[in-house]
Structures are given as structure tokens and as C-alpha cells.
Design a protein around this motif. Structure first.
Motif, PDB file in Angstrom:
ATOM      1  N   GLY A 248       0.815  -1.240   0.058  1.00 47.85           N
ATOM      2  CA  GLY A 248       0.054   0.005   0.007  1.00 47.85           C
ATOM      3  C   GLY A 248       0.767   1.393   0.152  1.00 47.85           C
ATOM      4  N   ASP A 249       2.142   0.991  -0.483  1.00 48.87           N
ATOM      5  CA  ASP A 249       3.083   2.455  -0.564  1.00 48.87           C
ATOM      6  C   ASP A 249       3.898   2.296  -1.662  1.00 48.87           C
ATOM      7  N   ALA A 250       4.644   3.172  -2.093  1.00 45.33           N
ATOM      8  CA  ALA A 250       5.481   3.210  -3.149  1.00 45.33           C
ATOM      9  C   ALA A 250       6.505   2.213  -2.731  1.00 45.33           C
ATOM     10  N   VAL A 251       6.983   1.391  -4.048  1.00 49.85           N
ATOM     11  CA  VAL A 251       7.730   0.414  -4.267  1.00 49.85           C
ATOM     12  C   VAL A 251       8.834   0.845  -5.233  1.00 49.85           C
ATOM     13  N   THR A 252       9.992   0.857  -5.309  1.00 46.50           N
ATOM     14  CA  THR A 252      10.800   1.128  -6.368  1.00 46.50           C
ATOM     15  C   THR A 252      11.551  -0.292  -6.491  1.00 46.50           C
ATOM     16  N   VAL A 253      11.823  -0.663  -7.814  1.00 50.64           N
ATOM     17  CA  VAL A 253      12.550  -1.837  -8.294  1.00 50.64           C
ATOM     18  C   VAL A 253      13.328  -1.420  -9.353  1.00 50.64           C
ATOM     19  N   SER A 254      14.820  -1.628  -8.998  1.00 52.75           N
ATOM     20  CA  SER A 254      15.697  -1.284 -10.157  1.00 52.75           C
ATOM     21  C   SER A 254      16.221  -2.246 -10.495  1.00 52.75           C
ATOM     22  N   LEU A 255      16.454  -2.898 -11.922  1.00 61.93           N
ATOM     23  CA  LEU A 255      16.803  -4.063 -12.243  1.00 61.93           C
ATOM     24  C   LEU A 255      18.453  -3.647 -12.570  1.00 61.93           C
ATOM     25  N   LYS A 256      19.065  -4.677 -12.360  1.00 67.03           N
ATOM     26  CA  LYS A 256      20.583  -4.566 -12.798  1.00 67.03           C
ATOM     27  C   LYS A 256      20.919  -5.813 -13.285  1.00 67.03           C
ATOM     28  N   SER A 257      21.131  -6.092 -14.538  1.00 68.83           N
ATOM     29  CA  SER A 257      21.534  -7.641 -15.148  1.00 68.83           C
ATOM     30  C   SER A 257      20.421  -8.431 -14.477  1.00 68.83           C
ATOM     31  N   SER A 258      21.160  -9.397 -14.046  1.00 71.16           N
ATOM     32  CA  SER A 258      20.297 -10.611 -13.328  1.00 71.16           C
ATOM     33  C   SER A 258      19.660 -10.376 -11.777  1.00 71.16           C
ATOM     34  N   HIS A 259      20.222  -9.014 -11.186  1.00 73.25           N
ATOM     35  CA  HIS A 259      19.691  -8.836 -10.210  1.00 73.25           C
ATOM     36  C   HIS A 259      18.790  -7.492  -9.974  1.00 73.25           C
ATOM     37  N   ALA A 260      17.826  -7.526  -9.107  1.00 73.66           N
ATOM     38  CA  ALA A 260      17.155  -6.334  -8.782  1.00 73.66           C
ATOM     39  C   ALA A 260      17.213  -5.826  -7.394  1.00 73.66           C
ATOM     40  N   VAL A 261      16.781  -4.380  -7.107  1.00 71.74           N
ATOM     41  CA  VAL A 261      17.066  -3.936  -5.925  1.00 71.74           C
ATOM     42  C   VAL A 261      15.513  -3.474  -5.537  1.00 71.74           C
ATOM     43  N   VAL A 262      14.887  -3.961  -4.700  1.00 68.51           N
ATOM     44  CA  VAL A 262      13.562  -3.473  -4.246  1.00 68.51           C
ATOM     45  C   VAL A 262      13.660  -2.667  -3.056  1.00 68.51           C
ATOM     46  N   GLN A 263      13.235  -1.360  -3.142  1.00 65.92           N
ATOM     47  CA  GLN A 263      13.083  -0.418  -1.993  1.00 65.92           C
ATOM     48  C   GLN A 263      11.749  -0.492  -1.503  1.00 65.92           C
TER      49      GLN A 263
END
Lengths: 442, 228, 309
Positions: C75-90
Motif C-alpha cells: 500500500g505504499d511506493a515501491v521502487t524496483v531497479s533492475l541490474k542485469s540478473s539482480h534487482a534491488v527492491v526498496q
């Protein structure tokens, strides 16, 4: 009426058998664990439990004496500028001057040279006799570094870094003082007559990542000429072979637990390690997975006795085998002609293993000049050459019968196993079935 | 004077050039720059050449040295001068573990500290360390002399054979079968010679204590089993 | 059996260069381990937000719509940044456990490399050069980081088998050596409810430290406990949100070099890894003592403390 009690014969325990009882009493009396030479005396699954299928209708055999069956092998083709070209795939394993007499070392060199194969130094450095009589000599690089020097390194034909041996993977050495003569003491920079304790790890590296750097140093010192072997005791052959390859080996030597030693604890010899038969396929699998089978050569040792053993080891994927105990027997070790003297030492020909005591009646595992003089190095070298020739002919006979024009073309599919244990270890089917225990279902 | 820049020239060329020196060759002084922790620098020298290395080296610098004088103007990684036969190796900085391991002759001088296992399995080499040495030093030392101007770490001289150990500072602990021994006149003379050869001034041999083998492990005895 | 590097910055001016410095250190250690490489970077935490580093087998497909699904969940903002085979979810801190449960259920092929306020872990099969380029590690800023290049001994050469291992929030560990009692220890920890992803001995070490810290020990104390309970040969470099530690085993055969200046503390398996660090010529350089723990914490920059000797 009198009751007749039928006599019950005395029954000995299978667990507390005569040998176990004697060992308990010996330990209680002396307070020292039993030290001896040789390899395990246990009955282990071995090459005897494998059979060749031979050719008939689906495969065609080669004609003995007319159709060629090559036996040559080249060791060290990966990085070395001067690989070893051997005429036969049977080499002589490392045995030290110190453990063996000077004439015995000379005889090994003579026999190997007559046969077009290599012999190997041991934990005590290189002697001039040995170098002089060996056309191809492998110089062992051991944790003790006794006698290690760059001149011998340069005059060797290959370098074998010993990480372990089959009789005692993970163990060091213990050569009791009786065999430390003046010459042995001088070569090893030790006082005469004291116990020699060899370390179990190399003094200046631990692990394959450091070993890679050690190999770089040895190659730089010898100008990248010499093949570098890594010898491991059979314990975790899959991982250890892979790591030897990653560390930069040209050749991997895997020594199973039937392999002998000059002297170590009996408890170690009998209870640590893997049977030779169980070492080969995991080592070959590691090489295959790395794309290095036949590029990094595999030498297998530990209990090789005849040409059938050679052919079976090669069929399972080895490039060559190495012999130690069998070579000593060919020289004259444990010969029945010395039976009276063996009896005087409380043993019998065929069972003598107190090599560390230096009283060998055959004059081989001794530093006593009188005993050592019993071995004629020329005649003994000839016996070794004869034996190597027979082994080679035997291996060729089998290979031809299986339709192969080179010993290296023997395959696991040429073999079946007599027992479930051998089938599982060699990863070949139980005879008459398609069942490889551990690999496939029934 | 030939100079080898290891950031430009492969290691192989340096060692090849050193090995190719014929007796009486004119080039008797080599300089190595930018070693940057490289391994196996100036290994297997077999001629009376002087090699100056400007910077720090990695494993096995001057390994198996014979006759040459190798000076590291920096620090040395593991196994400096391992199995040295003769000649002199000088490390101006610190040395990592296994310094002078299995050395059979020659003189190794470390002007800084040496880490663990200094002189392990030494077989005739003389080692002089201006600073401290780490644990397990001179383990199984067979022959030769180890001189330490500073302190020694734990388990000094464990399983010692006939190597002689001289320490000026404190010893954290002695290893199995290593004991303090009387400093006799012959030892003071020996030590004075070693200090002089290593360029140590202002330090008297009498400031050192001598350690050596108790020789209790020389013949197996079950009552010494705890020491194995 | 491997090469390790670590860098703990004291001088904030160096923080933009953390990824660049650590990448160069790791690439220098390539010879020590050709199988896989990994790096953990501790970046600036965002208040009340948590980060998850994920690894995908099929990044393009699995990544698709992930942010929306997670936003729906929290129920809130989530950012997902993809880097090659990995992703960082905030994501919001309170949504972390739900998000992890959801990911395990909805995308079982996803691997969670790390979770925490500041840590991101990137690791793959391949040489350090490739791994560093693939995840653009050089451009990353941060306060401290740890890298590892692996020569696999007994466990598989896979992404999950690569180091660093993370078994707790903002925790990571790399290892050089070989533990000899990790199977028994693994069974004990598994009985206590800890999940293992690999057969790797290093994961056991990481989980062991996590378990000790869960019992209230701080990192330094947990490392000290490790000296008693772990058998074999080991040098560990570990990271926490604010801390950086080194543990050397009593035998101390595996190589380890440390350097400290007023700007940083650095660790390398070999001196070579340290030669390009700024001001290295004036650094205090030493080898960690056997059976010793070294520990630095950003919250109390007191410098090195040797807790066990």
C-alpha cells in the motif's frame, strides 16, 4: 542314567580375532602405536572384481603379434615445454633414498630406463646414482623439503608436488632413527640416528589458491620446462582432482589406499582413505567436467600388480599407472629365499612390513651397508624391466582382445563387475546385467 | 644496468634474463620497478648478481636464491627467500608469513617485522629480523640461525631440531620441545658475526637470549606423546 | 579457497568511490578464484525503508510487473531497479516480511541475496572483471563493502554458492579457507529453525553468526564465539549495517593483509589488492594475529579492537 554332555569346541570371536588380541597386548606392553611399511592388508574391492568383455561378433579383436597395439603415453602436455614421452603407461612411484638403499634406488632407475618409463625420487632428495641411472626422473616436492635444491629441480624431468599419499591421506611421516645413517642424515640436514618427523602440510602454502602461486614459482625457476604433477592421496578424488587442475597441474596422480608407505601408523594405513578402484571414476569425472580429460593426464596408483590391473585402470579413464610395492617385489622384496632370516625377525616372506627398522633381509628397505650389498642393482634392474615388459604385454593382450589399437582406447564399457561393490565403485554394470549400483535402478 | 618495469614487462622476461646470466657476464646489477605485489620475482637466481626491487612483492620473492643479492625496497609477501641456498636477501620493509622457509644457506635480513612461521623448517639459512616475528616461527627448524631483535610470537621453535634461535625481546611462548639455553662464548661470537653481516649496529650480543631444542622428541617416547 | 577484499571508509569524501576502489581490489585477486565473484555494498540507508536484493533466472519476465504487485501488497511506493540478473527492491520497512513471503510464494525461482537497510549483494558465476561490469559496481557509492572471488572446494559452482553470504538483515560474510565441522553445525542450526540455501561451508559460518547475534551477542562477540565453535581453516571478513569485522582462525595459514589510514580500513588476501588505494604508502599495514577478531563500527569509530587473543 548318566547325562552325557556333548563337547562344544572352543570358539574364537570374529571381532576379537588373533590379530586384534595381539595388537591390544602389544599396545599394552609397549605404549607405542604400531608403525610399519607397506599398504593396507584389508580385503578391499579391487581390480580383481572387474572382468573385460573381449570382442567376438559385435566387436572385432586385433591379431596378437601382428596388429599393432600402442602403449605410449605423453605426460605433461598442458603447460610444460618438455612433456615426458613414455613408451609404456606404467611408471615407478616415489620412494625415498633413506627408506630404500642406494642400490635399490639405482635398480629402480635402471629398470625404468630399460623400459622407457620414468622413476621418481622421494622424501629425501635426489641422489647422483639415481639421476645417473634414470633416463626420466620425476623429482618429488614434499612438505619436509629434505634435500630440496634448485640444481636438482633443474636436472629433473618433471616435478611432483606431493599433497598426500594413499597410505596416509592427511598424514605426515615418521621414519625412526634406525635408518638415519650418516648419508641420509646429511641429505636431510638432521642429526644422525634420531626420529625423522615429516610434516603433513607444506611449510609455505596451504590450499589450492596458494598452491597456484607455488606452481608459478616452480615453473619460473625451471623456465616452464618441466611438467608439474600434483599427487593426492585418495580421499575426496572428485574435489581434489578438480582443485589440482584449477591450481595449474599438468598431471594429477591419485594414490589409492592400497598404495604403500615407508613407515606410518598401522591404524592410519588400515583406516583412512579410499580403495584405488573407488578413486578413478570420480577423478575422471572431475577432469571431464572441466574439459581436461586427456589434457591433464591422470596417473593412478595403489595396488597395481599386473597387466590386467593396468588395462582396467586405463579403461576406467587413467592415462597411466604407477607402481611402488610391485616394483620392490620385482627387485626381490619379501623373496622366499630369505625365509630363514624373515623367521628370525618374527615374520615370514610375503608378510615382512617392518621396513622402517632397516633390517630388510632382501637389502632393499635398509641403510645397513652389508644388507644393502645383497642387492645387485644391475640384476635387480633387469628383473624390474622384465616385469614391466610382462605387464605391458598383458595389458596389450587384453586391449587387442577388446579390439583396441592403443591402450588408451580401452573404455569403461569394456568392463563388467563381479560384485555389487566393485560395480558401484567402478561405475560399470554388474556382470550379465545393465545395473550400475548408485547410477541406475534395477 | 638493465631495468625491468613489471607494469610493462612480463615476469617471465625478468626471470629468464636472470637465469640466462653467464659466468662473468657484464650485467651484474638489475633493477625491478613497479613490482606491485607480483609473485615469484627474481626466483631461482644462480649467479652473483645484485637485484634491486623498488616496491613491494608478493609470494616467494627470491625463492631458491643461490649467490645473488636481492634487495626488496618495500615489503615482501609470503615465503620470501624460501629454500634459499646462498647469497643475501634483504627486505627493507616487513615480511609476511613463511619468510626464509626451508632455507638451506645464505643470509635473509628483514628490517621490519616478519609475520608467522618465519624460518619454518629452516635447514641452514641465517635469518636476522630487526623487528618482531609472529607465531610458530622456526617450526621444525633443523639447522641455521634465527636472530630476532624484537619480540617473538607464540610457540617459538615448536618441534625444533638443531636450529639456533636468538631473541632480544620477549617470547610470548615456547613451542613443544623448545627451551631456553645458556648463552656461551661461542654463541656470543656467532651472534656478533651475524649482527655484523646483517648491518646491525648499536646492539650487543649479550642483550639476547638463546633458545634451542630440548631434544626430548628425538626418539619416540610414549610419555612425551602430549607434545606430538 | 579464494581471494577476499574489504574496505571500510572513515572519510565520507571517499564514499562516492567505494564501488570503484573495491572493484579494482577484487579484480586484482582474480587468480585466487576463477569460479564466481560477488560483492556486498553498504549504501546510505533511507529512513523507514528497507532494501531487498533479488536474483532472477529470467530477469525480463520475472521483473515484469513486480513493482506494481509489491506496491499493491504494501500500500505504499515501491521502487524496483533492475541490474542485469539482480534487482534491488526498496520498500517500506514494515512491508519487508510480507514482501518476502509473497516473493517466495509467487516467484519461487527468485533468490533473495540480501535484505536490510543498506546492504546490496551482487554475485554470479564468472570472473570478477565480468561480475563487476555486469552490475556496474564501479559507479556505486557506499560506506563499506566486501568482495570475494571463489575457487570452489566441495560445494557447487553456482550463483548461490558464490560469496558473500547473507543470513540476516544487513549481514554478510566472506570466507577463505575450509571448515571441517560445518556439516554437524549445519544440522544443529537447521534444528534450531535456520533455513539453508546451499551446501556451502561459508553459509554455515554466516548462519552461525546470525544465530549468535539473534541471541543478543554483538558481531564482535559472535565472532569470538566462532573461535571456539568453528573447526578448520578460516579467515572471515564480515559486514553489518554499521560494522566491519575480520576473524582469523588459530592456525592462521590463509593469507590476510590489513591496512589502516585516517580515511579507511582495508583488507586483502594479498598485498597486491591494496596497492592502488589512496595513501596506501602511508598506511599502517599488518597481518591479523591468529585467533583474533578485529572490528570497526561507524557508530563508534573507536578504531581497531582486538576482542580475543
Amino acid at each position: 542314567m548318566t547325562y552325557h554332555n556333548p563337547p562344544t569346541p572352543p570358539r574364537k570371536s570374529a571381532i576379537f580375532d588373533d590379530v586384534s588380541l595381539a595388537e591390544i597386548r602389544r599396545a599394552a606392553a609397549t605404549g607405542i602405536y604400531d608403525i610399519r611399511g607397506g599398504g593396507t592388508k584389508k580385503a578391499l574391492p579391487h581390480f580383481d572384481d572387474l572382468l573385460f568383455l573381449g570382442a567376438s561378433m559385435s566387436r572385432y579383436p586385433l591379431e596378437g603379434y601382428r596388429e599393432r597395439c600402442d602403449t605410449s603415453v605423453t605426460l605433461g602436455t598442458r603447460f610444460a615445454r618438455k612433456p615426458l614421452q613414455l613408451k609404456i603407461p606404467v611408471t615407478i612411484a616415489g620412494m625415498s633414498f633413506g627408506a630404500l638403499s642406494g642400490p635399490a634406488k639405482e635398480a629402480l632407475g635402471r629398470g625404468a630406463t630399460l623400459s622407457g618409463t620414468s622413476t621418481t625420487t622421494g622424501d629425501g632428495g635426489m641422489t647422483d646414482e639415481e639421476r645417473g641411472h634414470s633416463e626420466l626422473l620425476v623429482y618429488q616436492y614434499l612438505p619436509s623439503r629434505y634435500g630440496m635444491n634448485p640444481k636438482d629441480l633443474r636436472r629433473a624431468d618433471a616435478i611432483e608436488i606431493v599433497v598426500g599419499q594413499g597410505a596416509k591421506p592427511g598424514g605426515g611421516g615418521m621414519l625412526l632413527g634406525q635408518k638415519i645413517s650418516d648419508r641420509v642424515a646429511e641429505m636431510r640436514t638432521l642429526p644422525k640416528g634420531i626420529d625423522q618427523r615429516s610434516a603433513c602440510r607444506h611449510p609455505d602454502w596451504t590450499g589450492p589458491d596458494d598452491l597456484e602461486i607455488k606452481i608459478l614459482e616452480l615453473r619460473e625457476i625451471t623456465d616452464w620446462e618441466k611438467p608439474i604433477y600434483i599427487k593426492i592421496g585418495g580421499s575426496r578424488p572428485y574435489y581434489d582432482t578438480a582443485l589440482a587442475v584449477k591450481a595449474g597441474a599438468d598431471v594429477v596422480v591419485v594414490d589409492g589406499m592400497q598404495g604403500g608407505t615407508a613407515a606410518t601408523q598401522d591404524v592410519f594405513i588400515e583406516n583412512v582413505g579410499l580403495p584405488t578402484l573407488a578413486c578413478i571414476r570420480p577423478a575422471v569425472e572431475a577432469l571431464q567436467e572441466l574439459g581436461m580429460h586427456r589434457k591433464v593426464q591422470l596417473v593412478v596408483s595403489g595396488g597395481i600388480r599386473n597387466g590386467a590391473d593396468v588395462a582396467k585402470a586405463l579403461a576406467l579413464g587413467a592415462d597411466a599407472v604407477s607402481i611402488g610395492t610391485a616394483a620392490l617385489v620385482a627387485l626381490g622384496d619379501n623373496d622366499a629365499k630369505w625365509e630363514a632370516e624373515y623367521n628370525a625377525l618374527g615374520t615370514t616372506a610375503g608378510a615382512y612390513d617392518d621396513w622402517h627398522e632397516g633390517k630388510d633381509p632382501a637389502g632393499i628397505t635398509t641403510q645397513d651397508p652389508e644388507l644393502a650389498a645383497r642387492l645387485d642393482p644391475i640384476a635387480a634392474g633387469r628383473r624390474l624391466a622384465n616385469y614391466l615388459k610382462v605387464m605391458t604385454l598383458e595389458a596389450q593382450t587384453i586391449a587387442r582382445a577388446c579390439g583396441h589399437n592403443h591402450l588408451h582406447n580401452l573404455e569403461p564399457e569394456d568392463l563388467v563387475a563381479l560384485t555389487i561393490e566393485a560395480a558401484a565403485m567402478a561405475r560399470v554394470p554388474l556382470a550379465g546385467t545393465g545395473w550400475i549400483p548408485g547410477q541406475t535402478g534395477l | 644496468m638493465p631495468t625491468f618495469d613489471l607494469s610493462q614487462t612480463p615476469l617471465r622476461e625478468l626471470n629468464q634474463a636472470l637465469h640466462g646470466l653467464a659466468a662473468g657476464a657484464n650485467d651484474t646489477e638489475f633493477e625491478v620497478v613497479n613490482p606491485r605485489g607480483s609473485h615469484a620475482v627474481a626466483v631461482g637466481c644462480d649467479a652473483p648478481v645484485a637485484v634491486s626491487i623498488r616496491g613491494s612483492v608478493g609470494y616467494y620473492c627470491a625463492g631458491m636464491n643461490s649467490a645473488a643479492t636481492v634487495t626488496v625496497h618495500g615489503s615482501a609477501g609470503p615465503g620470501v627467500a624460501e629454500n634459499m641456498m646462498s647469497g643475501t636477501v634483504v627486505v627493507e620493509g616487513d615480511a609476511s608469513q613463511y619468510a626464509g622457509a626451508t632455507g638451506r644457506g645464505g643470509l635473509l635480513v628483514i628490517k621490519g617485522n616478519a609475520a608467522s612461521r618465519c624460518g619454518i623448517s629452516m635447514k641452514g639459512i641465517d635469518i636476522v629480523v630487526h623487528g618482531n616475528i609472529g607465531h610458530m616461527s622456526a617450526f621444525m627448524g633443523q639447522s641455521g640461525n634465527l636472530v630476532v631483535l624484537g619480540d617473538a610470537g607464540e610457540a617459538l621453535g615448536d618441534s625444533l631440531y638443531e636450529a639456533k634461535l636468538f631473541v632480544r625481546g620477549s617470547v610470548k611462548s615456547l613451542g613443544a620441545d623448545c627451551v631456553e639455553k645458556e648463552m656461551r662464548e661461542e654463541h656470543l661470537t656467532l651472534l656478533a658475526g651475524l649482527l655484523e653481516r646483517a648491518g646491525v649496529t648499536g646492539v650487543e650480543p649479550s642483550e639476547f637470549r638463546r633458545y634451542g631444542s630440548a631434544r626430548k622428541l628425538y626418539s619416540f617416547d610414549i610419555d612425551n606423546a602430549d607434545a606430538y | 579457497m579464494c581471494g577476499i577484499v574489504g574496505l571500510f571508509l572513515k572519510d565520507p569524501a571517499l564514499e562516492p568511490r567505494l564501488g570503484e576502489l573495491l572493484s579494482a581490489m577484487l579484480i586484482t585477486m582474480t587468480d585466487r578464484g576463477p569460479d564466481s565473484a560477488g560483492i556486498a555494498i553498504y549504501g546510505k540507508p533511507v529512513p523507514r525503508r528497507m532494501k531487498l536484493t533479488l536474483q532472477f533466472d529470467r530477469p525480463q519476465e520475472d521483473f515484469d510487473g513486480l513493482a506494481e504487485q509489491l506496491e499493491h501488497l504494501s500500500g505504499d511506493a515501491v521502487t524496483v531497479s533492475l541490474k542485469s540478473s539482480h534487482a534491488v527492491v526498496q520498500l517500506p520497512a514494515e512491508a519487508l516480511d510480507d514482501a518476502r513471503a509473497f516473493l517466495r510464494r509467487a516467484l519461487p525461482s527468485i533468490r533473495m541475496m540480501s535484505a536490510g537497510e543498506s546492504v546490496e549483494i551482487y554475485k554470479e558465476v564468472g570472473l570478477p572483471q565480468e561480475v563487476v561490469a555486469r552490475f556496474d559496481i564501479r559507479s556505486m557509492a557506499g560506506t563499506h563493502g566486501i568482495g570475494h572471488t571463489r575457487m570452489a572446494t566441495e560445494s557447487a559452482v553456482t550463483t548461490l554458492g558464490a560469496h558473500p553470504f547473507s543470513t540476516g538483515p544487513d549481514q554478510c560474510l566472506v570466507h577463505n579457507g575450509s571448515l571441517s565441522n560445518h556439516n554437524n553445525l549445519r544440522r544443529e542450526l537447521a534444528r534450531a529453525g535456520i533455513r539453508f540455501e546451499t551446501e556451502n561451508d561459508t553459509e554455515v559460518a554466516a548462519a552461525y553468526l546470525t544465530a549468535r547475534m539473534a541471541k543478543g551477542r554483538n558481531l564482535g562477540e559472535a565472532l569470538e564465539d566462532g573461535l571456539c565453535d568453528l573447526d578448520g581453516f578460516f579467515t572471515f571478513v564480515v559486514g553489518t549495517r554499521t560494522g566491519f569485522g575480520v576473524l582469523r582462525d588459530p592456525i592462521a595459514c590463509k593469507p590476510a593483509v590489513m591496512a589502516e589510514t585516517t580515511s579507511y580500513v582495508a583488507f586483502g588476501s594479498e598485498y597486491r589488492a591494496l596497492v592502488d588505494l589512496p595513501g596506501i604508502d602511508g598506511a599502517r599495514i599488518w597481518e591479523p594475529e591468529p585467533a583474533s577478531v578485529y572490528f570497526w563500527d561507524r557508530d563508534r569509530l573507536a578504531g581497531e579492537s582486538t576482542l580475543a587473543a
